[in-house]
Design a protein around this motif. Structure first.
Motif: not given
Length: 142
Positions: A92-105, A40-41
């Motif tokens: 801490q509200g830090k989300i990885s780019i390697l999560t579905p929502i991170g990739t979506a954002l 997806e990324l």
């Protein structure tokens, strides 16, 4: 102006040259460990408009950006910072780019909406409300 898309169409996204290069490498490296998210990324990176080196859009989500987004189903707003996997800390509200929502954002601009699929298979829709630039901390909002 709001750049919403209907149905499953994805909005146009913009990446900095540095993010494009690093995220391309990350997608390749993650292919064996996180194949679905890596694919997806890779798709997101491949479809992005890439800015010339040294250029960036103030209101586009990039690595290190703090993003305020709204869940279009519940109306709930959430603020997260988009980070690389070693820096991720959901508390801490830090989300990885390697999560579905991170990739979506990644690459979305203020006012844009996108559908994304959770790890459990649920389809959700979010709209970016504000982006805080990691360099100067100034917010950009709709």
């Amino acid at each position: 102006m709001t750049n919403r898309t209907s149905g499953g169409a994805k909005p146009r996204i913009t990446l900095t040259a540095i993010d494009h290069e690093k995220l391309t490498q990350l997608a390749i490296a993650a292919t064996n460990t996180f194949p679905d998210v890596a694919a997806e990324l890779a798709d997101e990176v491949a479809r992005a408009r890439v800015l010339a080196k040294g250029r960036q859009l103030a209101d586009a989500v990039r690595m290190g950006s703090e993003v305020l987004f709204q869940d279009e189903v519940t109306g709930k707003t959430t603020t997260v910072t988009l980070v690389y996997p070693p820096e991720a800390d959901i508390a801490q509200g830090k989300i990885s780019i390697l999560t579905p929502i991170g990739t979506a954002l990644i690459g979305l601009s203020v006012g844009q909406s996108i559908n994304w699929t959770t790890r459990s298979g649920d389809v959700k829709r979010l709209t970016v409300q504000a982006v805080r630039d990691p360099a100067d901390g100034s917010p950009q909002s709709a």
